[in-house]
Design a protein around this motif. Structure first.
Motif, PDB file in Angstrom:
ATOM      1  N   ALA A 120       0.834  -1.206   0.000  1.00 31.74           N
ATOM      2  CA  ALA A 120       0.000   0.000   0.000  1.00 31.74           C
ATOM      3  C   ALA A 120       0.866   1.252   0.000  1.00 31.74           C
ATOM      4  N   LEU A 121       2.109   1.097   0.420  1.00 33.83           N
ATOM      5  CA  LEU A 121       3.049   2.217   0.350  1.00 33.83           C
ATOM      6  C   LEU A 121       3.169   2.720  -1.088  1.00 33.83           C
ATOM      7  N   LEU A 122       3.040   1.817  -2.043  1.00 33.10           N
ATOM      8  CA  LEU A 122       3.087   2.218  -3.448  1.00 33.10           C
ATOM      9  C   LEU A 122       1.969   3.212  -3.762  1.00 33.10           C
ATOM     10  N   PHE A 123       0.788   2.974  -3.215  1.00 33.87           N
ATOM     11  CA  PHE A 123      -0.315   3.898  -3.457  1.00 33.87           C
ATOM     12  C   PHE A 123      -0.055   5.240  -2.774  1.00 33.87           C
ATOM     13  N   LEU A 124       0.506   5.211  -1.576  1.00 35.27           N
ATOM     14  CA  LEU A 124       0.811   6.467  -0.880  1.00 35.27           C
ATOM     15  C   LEU A 124       1.814   7.290  -1.683  1.00 35.27           C
ATOM     16  N   ILE A 125       2.783   6.627  -2.280  1.00 36.39           N
ATOM     17  CA  ILE A 125       3.747   7.317  -3.133  1.00 36.39           C
ATOM     18  C   ILE A 125       3.029   7.889  -4.358  1.00 36.39           C
ATOM     19  N   TYR A 126       2.091   7.127  -4.885  1.00 35.00           N
ATOM     20  CA  TYR A 126       1.350   7.541  -6.080  1.00 35.00           C
ATOM     21  C   TYR A 126       0.592   8.851  -5.869  1.00 35.00           C
ATOM     22  N   ILE A 127       0.028   9.042  -4.672  1.00 30.06           N
ATOM     23  CA  ILE A 127      -0.757  10.262  -4.412  1.00 30.06           C
ATOM     24  C   ILE A 127      -0.005  11.272  -3.543  1.00 30.06           C
ATOM     25  N   ASN A 128       1.247  11.013  -3.277  1.00 31.29           N
ATOM     26  CA  ASN A 128       2.022  11.857  -2.368  1.00 31.29           C
ATOM     27  C   ASN A 128       2.156  13.307  -2.843  1.00 31.29           C
ATOM     28  N   ASP A 129       2.067  13.533  -4.142  1.00 32.68           N
ATOM     29  CA  ASP A 129       2.213  14.895  -4.661  1.00 32.68           C
ATOM     30  C   ASP A 129       0.910  15.695  -4.653  1.00 32.68           C
ATOM     31  N   LEU A 130      -0.184  15.092  -4.226  1.00 32.53           N
ATOM     32  CA  LEU A 130      -1.467  15.799  -4.173  1.00 32.53           C
ATOM     33  C   LEU A 130      -1.389  17.117  -3.403  1.00 32.53           C
ATOM     34  N   PRO A 131      -0.811  17.153  -2.205  1.00 32.38           N
ATOM     35  CA  PRO A 131      -0.763  18.415  -1.464  1.00 32.38           C
ATOM     36  C   PRO A 131       0.063  19.508  -2.145  1.00 32.38           C
ATOM     37  N   ASN A 132       0.869  19.139  -3.116  1.00 30.82           N
ATOM     38  CA  ASN A 132       1.669  20.143  -3.822  1.00 30.82           C
ATOM     39  C   ASN A 132       0.849  20.956  -4.818  1.00 30.82           C
ATOM     40  N   THR A 133      -0.407  20.604  -5.012  1.00 33.92           N
ATOM     41  CA  THR A 133      -1.233  21.320  -5.987  1.00 33.92           C
ATOM     42  C   THR A 133      -1.642  22.703  -5.495  1.00 33.92           C
ATOM     43  N   SER A 134      -1.523  22.951  -4.197  1.00 30.59           N
ATOM     44  CA  SER A 134      -1.966  24.242  -3.667  1.00 30.59           C
ATOM     45  C   SER A 134      -1.136  24.646  -2.458  1.00 30.59           C
ATOM     46  N   GLN A 135      -0.865  25.932  -2.384  1.00 30.61           N
ATOM     47  CA  GLN A 135      -0.148  26.485  -1.227  1.00 30.61           C
ATOM     48  C   GLN A 135      -1.117  26.914  -0.122  1.00 30.61           C
ATOM     49  N   ILE A 136      -2.423  26.981  -0.445  1.00 28.38           N
ATOM     50  CA  ILE A 136      -3.367  27.500   0.554  1.00 28.38           C
ATOM     51  C   ILE A 136      -4.377  26.471   1.053  1.00 28.38           C
ATOM     52  N   LEU A 137      -4.519  25.362   0.345  1.00 34.22           N
ATOM     53  CA  LEU A 137      -5.413  24.311   0.829  1.00 34.22           C
ATOM     54  C   LEU A 137      -4.688  23.487   1.889  1.00 34.22           C
ATOM     55  N   HIS A 138      -5.442  23.005   2.843  1.00 35.71           N
ATOM     56  CA  HIS A 138      -4.889  22.153   3.901  1.00 35.71           C
ATOM     57  C   HIS A 138      -5.401  20.730   3.639  1.00 35.71           C
TER      58      HIS A 138
END
Length: 178
Positions: A120-138
């Motif tokens: 499942a770590l593979l999936f976490l790596i897959y979506i790990n860049d999601l928070p980089n889409t915004s500087q203001i969303l938490h």
């Protein structure tokens, strides 16, 4: 080989998003709820409006694109024998379907991330860049569930900003074929 060593490296070097609570040692399903409670309480105390968007990816593990996953693993430094082993593991997989013992069909499996605590770590790596889409969303993440928050003292501005920011988030999901 990849699983334990890479999980150790990812956690030790803090490569996974801090607010990703899924499949991480010392994290359970109630921790994201506590985080949500804390940020909403802080927003209320600051006299701000809170807007939350709750996303749960349907069949998320089954839609992982192997080429995108391998590119992300390489980005995080997984190379050599480990990446070769994973590439081999992901390729030439099939799925067996048996219907009433009369029908057998082997379907090539070109998408998907097999389940299990380490894989499942593979999936976490897959979506790990999601928070980089915004500087203001938490972002508060738990496996395939994404919780996104935004705060503002002005309700109209909050809705406008959220609309713009969530389009960028949507674009990332589309780019990752989720």
């Amino acid at each position: 080989m990849f699983d334990l060593f890479s999980a150790f490296i990812m956690h030790r070097n803090h490569l996974l998003y801090l607010n990703q609570h899924g499949f991480k040692k010392g994290h359970s399903s109630y921790l994201p709820l506590l985080d949500i409670q804390e940020i909403i309480t802080a927003s209320l105390e600051a006299n701000k409006y809170s807007l939350g968007t709750f996303l749960d990816l349907a069949k998320a593990f089954d839609t992982v694109d192997h080429n995108i996953l391998l590119a992300k693993l390489k980005y995080y430094g997984i190379r050599g024998l480990a990446i070769s082993w994973l590439e081999s593991y992901l390729q030439q997989r099939s799925q067996k379907v048996i219907f009433m013992v009369l029908f057998l069909y082997l379907e090539p499996k070109i998408l998907g991330c097999h389940r299990g605590p380490i894989l499942a770590l593979l999936f976490l790596i897959y979506i790990n860049d999601l928070p980089n889409t915004s500087q203001i969303l938490h972002y508060i993440l738990f496996c395939d569930s994404s919780n996104i928050f935004l705060f503002s003292p002005n309700l109209d501005a909050l809705i406008q900003t959220a609309t713009i920011e969530l389009i960028t988030t949507s674009d990332l999901f589309k780019a990752n074929k989720l």
